[in-house]
Design a protein around this motif. Structure first.
Motif, PDB file in Angstrom:
ATOM      1  N   GLU A 101       0.858  -1.189   0.000  1.00  0.00           N
ATOM      2  CA  GLU A 101       0.000   0.000   0.000  1.00  0.00           C
ATOM      3  C   GLU A 101       0.888   1.231   0.000  1.00  0.00           C
ATOM      4  O   GLU A 101       1.555   1.519   0.990  1.00  0.00           O
ATOM      5  N   GLY A 106      -2.640   9.874   4.063  1.00  0.00           N
ATOM      6  CA  GLY A 106      -3.796   9.839   4.969  1.00  0.00           C
ATOM      7  C   GLY A 106      -3.412   9.203   6.298  1.00  0.00           C
ATOM      8  O   GLY A 106      -3.770   9.698   7.377  1.00  0.00           O
ATOM      9  N   VAL A 110      -3.464  10.817  10.023  1.00  0.00           N
ATOM     10  CA  VAL A 110      -4.215  10.211  11.132  1.00  0.00           C
ATOM     11  C   VAL A 110      -3.301  10.031  12.357  1.00  0.00           C
ATOM     12  O   VAL A 110      -3.699  10.321  13.487  1.00  0.00           O
ATOM     13  N   ASN A 154      -6.050  -4.627  -2.507  1.00  0.00           N
ATOM     14  CA  ASN A 154      -5.246  -5.077  -1.363  1.00  0.00           C
ATOM     15  C   ASN A 154      -6.070  -5.673  -0.226  1.00  0.00           C
ATOM     16  O   ASN A 154      -5.538  -5.890   0.866  1.00  0.00           O
ATOM     17  N   GLY A 177      -8.838   2.200   8.468  1.00  0.00           N
ATOM     18  CA  GLY A 177      -9.319   3.376   7.744  1.00  0.00           C
ATOM     19  C   GLY A 177      -8.720   3.436   6.357  1.00  0.00           C
ATOM     20  O   GLY A 177      -7.863   2.616   5.997  1.00  0.00           O
ATOM     21  N   LEU A 204     -13.715   9.440  13.357  1.00  0.00           N
ATOM     22  CA  LEU A 204     -12.380   9.415  13.963  1.00  0.00           C
ATOM     23  C   LEU A 204     -12.364  10.290  15.217  1.00  0.00           C
ATOM     24  O   LEU A 204     -11.872   9.882  16.279  1.00  0.00           O
TER      25      LEU A 204
HETATM   26  C1  B12 Z   1      -1.431  10.531  -4.316  1.00  0.00           C
HETATM   27  C2  B12 Z   1      -2.055   9.264  -4.835  1.00  0.00           C
HETATM   28  C3  B12 Z   1      -1.194   8.232  -5.206  1.00  0.00           C
HETATM   29  C4  B12 Z   1       0.312   8.269  -4.915  1.00  0.00           C
HETATM   30  C5  B12 Z   1       0.504   7.917  -3.408  1.00  0.00           C
HETATM   31  C6  B12 Z   1       1.739   8.547  -2.803  1.00  0.00           C
HETATM   32  C7  B12 Z   1       1.767   8.512  -1.299  1.00  0.00           C
HETATM   33  N1  B12 Z   1       2.975   8.430  -0.755  1.00  0.00           N
HETATM   34  O1  B12 Z   1       0.783   8.548  -0.584  1.00  0.00           O
HETATM   35  C8  B12 Z   1       0.847   7.187  -5.915  1.00  0.00           C
HETATM   36  C9  B12 Z   1       1.247   7.881  -7.204  1.00  0.00           C
HETATM   37  C10 B12 Z   1       2.016   6.329  -5.413  1.00  0.00           C
HETATM   38  C11 B12 Z   1      -0.428   6.372  -6.172  1.00  0.00           C
HETATM   39  C12 B12 Z   1      -0.419   5.101  -6.693  1.00  0.00           C
HETATM   40  C13 B12 Z   1      -1.576   4.394  -7.032  1.00  0.00           C
HETATM   41  N2  B12 Z   1      -2.855   4.833  -6.918  1.00  0.00           N
HETATM   42 CO1  B12 Z   1      -3.364   6.470  -6.058  1.00  0.00          CO
HETATM   43  N3  B12 Z   1      -4.043   8.095  -5.456  1.00  0.00           N
HETATM   44  C14 B12 Z   1      -3.455   9.142  -4.966  1.00  0.00           C
HETATM   45  C15 B12 Z   1      -4.515  10.203  -4.644  1.00  0.00           C
HETATM   46  C16 B12 Z   1      -4.543  11.232  -5.790  1.00  0.00           C
HETATM   47  C17 B12 Z   1      -4.344  10.947  -3.325  1.00  0.00           C
HETATM   48  C18 B12 Z   1      -4.196  10.038  -2.095  1.00  0.00           C
HETATM   49  C19 B12 Z   1      -4.166  10.909  -0.883  1.00  0.00           C
HETATM   50  O2  B12 Z   1      -3.115  11.250  -0.389  1.00  0.00           O
HETATM   51  N4  B12 Z   1      -5.332  11.381  -0.418  1.00  0.00           N
HETATM   52  C20 B12 Z   1      -5.427  12.341   0.676  1.00  0.00           C
HETATM   53  C21 B12 Z   1      -5.495  11.617   2.034  1.00  0.00           C
HETATM   54  C22 B12 Z   1      -5.456  12.615   3.165  1.00  0.00           C
HETATM   55  O3  B12 Z   1      -6.747  10.961   2.067  1.00  0.00           O
HETATM   56  P1  B12 Z   1      -6.909   9.416   2.436  1.00  0.00           P
HETATM   57  O4  B12 Z   1      -5.748   8.655   1.963  1.00  0.00           O
HETATM   58  O5  B12 Z   1      -8.248   9.001   1.974  1.00  0.00           O
HETATM   59  O6  B12 Z   1      -6.857   9.412   4.026  1.00  0.00           O
HETATM   60  C23 B12 Z   1      -7.951   9.843   4.822  1.00  0.00           C
HETATM   61  C24 B12 Z   1      -8.998   8.746   5.090  1.00  0.00           C
HETATM   62  O7  B12 Z   1      -9.077   7.774   4.092  1.00  0.00           O
HETATM   63  C25 B12 Z   1      -8.636   8.197   6.421  1.00  0.00           C
HETATM   64  N5  B12 Z   1      -7.609   7.187   6.619  1.00  0.00           N
HETATM   65  C26 B12 Z   1      -6.595   6.803   5.821  1.00  0.00           C
HETATM   66  N6  B12 Z   1      -5.839   5.880   6.425  1.00  0.00           N
HETATM   67  C27 B12 Z   1      -6.363   5.677   7.654  1.00  0.00           C
HETATM   68  C28 B12 Z   1      -5.981   4.836   8.693  1.00  0.00           C
HETATM   69  C29 B12 Z   1      -6.735   4.827   9.886  1.00  0.00           C
HETATM   70  C30 B12 Z   1      -6.324   3.939  10.990  1.00  0.00           C
HETATM   71  C31 B12 Z   1      -7.892   5.654  10.001  1.00  0.00           C
HETATM   72  C32 B12 Z   1      -8.699   5.640  11.228  1.00  0.00           C
HETATM   73  C33 B12 Z   1      -8.280   6.492   8.935  1.00  0.00           C
HETATM   74  C34 B12 Z   1      -7.502   6.495   7.791  1.00  0.00           C
HETATM   75  O8  B12 Z   1      -8.196   9.347   7.112  1.00  0.00           O
HETATM   76  C35 B12 Z   1      -7.400  10.145   6.214  1.00  0.00           C
HETATM   77  C36 B12 Z   1      -7.576  11.588   6.648  1.00  0.00           C
HETATM   78  O9  B12 Z   1      -8.934  11.961   6.548  1.00  0.00           O
HETATM   79  C37 B12 Z   1      -5.801   9.330  -4.581  1.00  0.00           C
HETATM   80  C38 B12 Z   1      -7.090  10.104  -4.795  1.00  0.00           C
HETATM   81  C39 B12 Z   1      -7.934  10.089  -3.531  1.00  0.00           C
HETATM   82  N7  B12 Z   1      -9.228  10.127  -3.671  1.00  0.00           N
HETATM   83  O10 B12 Z   1      -7.422  10.016  -2.419  1.00  0.00           O
HETATM   84  C40 B12 Z   1      -5.488   8.212  -5.576  1.00  0.00           C
HETATM   85  C41 B12 Z   1      -6.132   6.836  -5.368  1.00  0.00           C
HETATM   86  C42 B12 Z   1      -6.175   6.493  -3.886  1.00  0.00           C
HETATM   87  N8  B12 Z   1      -5.200   5.962  -6.087  1.00  0.00           N
HETATM   88  C43 B12 Z   1      -5.778   5.028  -6.740  1.00  0.00           C
HETATM   89  C44 B12 Z   1      -5.113   4.068  -7.552  1.00  0.00           C
HETATM   90  C45 B12 Z   1      -6.004   3.155  -8.368  1.00  0.00           C
HETATM   91  C46 B12 Z   1      -3.703   3.983  -7.584  1.00  0.00           C
HETATM   92  C47 B12 Z   1      -2.841   2.998  -8.377  1.00  0.00           C
HETATM   93  C48 B12 Z   1      -3.392   1.582  -8.541  1.00  0.00           C
HETATM   94  C49 B12 Z   1      -2.563   3.637  -9.737  1.00  0.00           C
HETATM   95  C50 B12 Z   1      -1.798   2.777 -10.717  1.00  0.00           C
HETATM   96  N9  B12 Z   1      -2.524   2.287 -11.695  1.00  0.00           N
HETATM   97  O11 B12 Z   1      -0.631   2.578 -10.538  1.00  0.00           O
HETATM   98  C51 B12 Z   1      -1.527   3.004  -7.575  1.00  0.00           C
HETATM   99  C52 B12 Z   1      -1.611   1.959  -6.439  1.00  0.00           C
HETATM  100  C53 B12 Z   1      -0.439   1.943  -5.556  1.00  0.00           C
HETATM  101  C54 B12 Z   1      -0.608   1.011  -4.402  1.00  0.00           C
HETATM  102  N10 B12 Z   1      -0.408  -0.282  -4.580  1.00  0.00           N
HETATM  103  O12 B12 Z   1      -0.911   1.442  -3.305  1.00  0.00           O
HETATM  104  C55 B12 Z   1      -7.297   5.051  -6.538  1.00  0.00           C
HETATM  105  C56 B12 Z   1      -7.743   3.980  -5.537  1.00  0.00           C
HETATM  106  C57 B12 Z   1      -9.077   3.379  -5.883  1.00  0.00           C
HETATM  107  C58 B12 Z   1      -9.469   2.374  -4.822  1.00  0.00           C
HETATM  108  N11 B12 Z   1     -10.136   2.814  -3.762  1.00  0.00           N
HETATM  109  O13 B12 Z   1      -9.158   1.243  -4.934  1.00  0.00           O
HETATM  110  C59 B12 Z   1      -7.499   6.549  -6.087  1.00  0.00           C
HETATM  111  C60 B12 Z   1      -8.728   6.772  -5.195  1.00  0.00           C
HETATM  112  C61 B12 Z   1      -7.591   7.390  -7.383  1.00  0.00           C
HETATM  113  C62 B12 Z   1      -8.859   7.165  -8.148  1.00  0.00           C
HETATM  114  N12 B12 Z   1      -9.752   8.103  -8.116  1.00  0.00           N
HETATM  115  O14 B12 Z   1      -9.057   6.159  -8.773  1.00  0.00           O
HETATM  116  N13 B12 Z   1      -1.552   7.077  -5.820  1.00  0.00           N
END
Ligand code: B12
Length: 232
Positions: A101, A106, A110, A154, A177, A204
């Protein structure tokens, strides 16, 4: 509240990869007294989700997405200076991403939100193999293990980690999460004791309040639609 114009200024700079301007905007918001959590959710998270939507439509490149990720990580680091000042209450959490992952922003956020609420957080980062998570648990004995998973493919890795943790630490409290269940499917976690899926920032907040003893466990956690969520 972050003004829409400030969000747009920040987002525009993020999209253009202008790190200095992003930092400038965040520093200004801090001086104006904007809450750190507001910056996490209404600026950083909102912007990254929007980048994701543009990426889906092929309107931004992978490199722009990676630059935006790096800028966001930098900002989280800057905000941590304030997070670190919070007095600690003795509770401890490990936050980790599952193996394979890569999405770690995010989870890092958290971990810092728990610190803002008095916890000691240990953030393990992206792509953590199960055995390394288990070793960290032996080392830190956390009250709670937080697992982050964003990519639906995953799911089996998430289940494997939960099962390995449960076989070594049967009473361990776990929260899960991330966007892995954004299309549903979280019911799969119901069979595990002490495993809670946290579906939103509101949940959360309630969960942390409950653990900090500020909200009765009976009040339980509700998701944004008001439905009861899994708390066992
Ligand atoms: C940046 C990004 C990447 C970067 C990540 C870099 C990094 N170091 O983080 C890179 C370029 C590596 C990447 C790769 C990929 N990505 Co990407 N990525 C994104 C993007 C644009 C932003 C992610 C992010 O940072 N969001 C902001 C954070 C703050 O939000 P968050 O992660 O959701 O976290 C919040 C909550 O979810 C929650 N939370 C998260 N973790 C936890 C844990 C706990 C314990 C708790 C309580 C809460 C919690 O709280 C957080 C704060 O509110 C998203 C778009 C999106 N909608 O998020 C796509 C996205 C997540 N990616 C996606 C995909 C498909 C991929 C790839 C498969 C692309 C590819 N074909 O290669 C690969 C997969 C890599 C892998 N195996 O993990 C999809 C996932 C779809 C799904 N749900 O399955 C998304 C949603 C894009 C889309 N619209 O399709 N990605």
């Amino acid at each position: 509240m972050i003004k829409e114009t400030d969000y747009l200024i920040y987002f525009d700079s993020l999209l253009k990869g202008e790190k200095c301007k992003c930092v400038e905007t965040v520093n200004r918001l801090l001086l104006e007294g904007i809450d750190i959590k507001e910056i996490y959710f209404s600026l950083l998270q909102r912007s990254m989700y929007r980048i994701g939507k543009l990426w889906e439509k092929d309107k931004v490149s992978i490199s722009s997405e990676k630059i935006a990720t790096d800028i966001t990580n930098t900002i989280i680091g800057i905000l941590y200076q304030k997070v670190a000042e919070t007095p600690k209450n003795g509770l401890k959490i490990i936050v980790t991403c599952i193996d394979k992952e890569f999405h770690s922003l995010g989870a890092r956020m958290v971990a810092d939100i728990f610190e803002l609420n008095g916890w000691r957080s240990v953030f393990l980062g992206p792509c953590m193999p199960c055995n390394d998570v288990l070793n960290s648990m032996k080392e830190f004995s956390p009250d709670v293990l937080g697992i982050s998973s964003n990519f639906y493919i995953n799911l089996q890795r998430l289940i494997d980690l939960i099962e390995k943790v449960k076989s070594e630490f049967p009473r361990q409290e776990i929260i899960v999460g991330g966007q892995i269940f954004s299309e549903g499917g979280e019911g799969i976690l119901k069979k595990y004791k002490n495993v809670t899926y946290i579906a939103s920032s509101k949940m959360l907040e309630k969960y942390i309040k409950m653990k900090n003893g500020k909200v009765s466990p009976k009040k339980n956690l509700k998701n944004s639609s008001g439905k009861r969520k899994m708390v066992r």
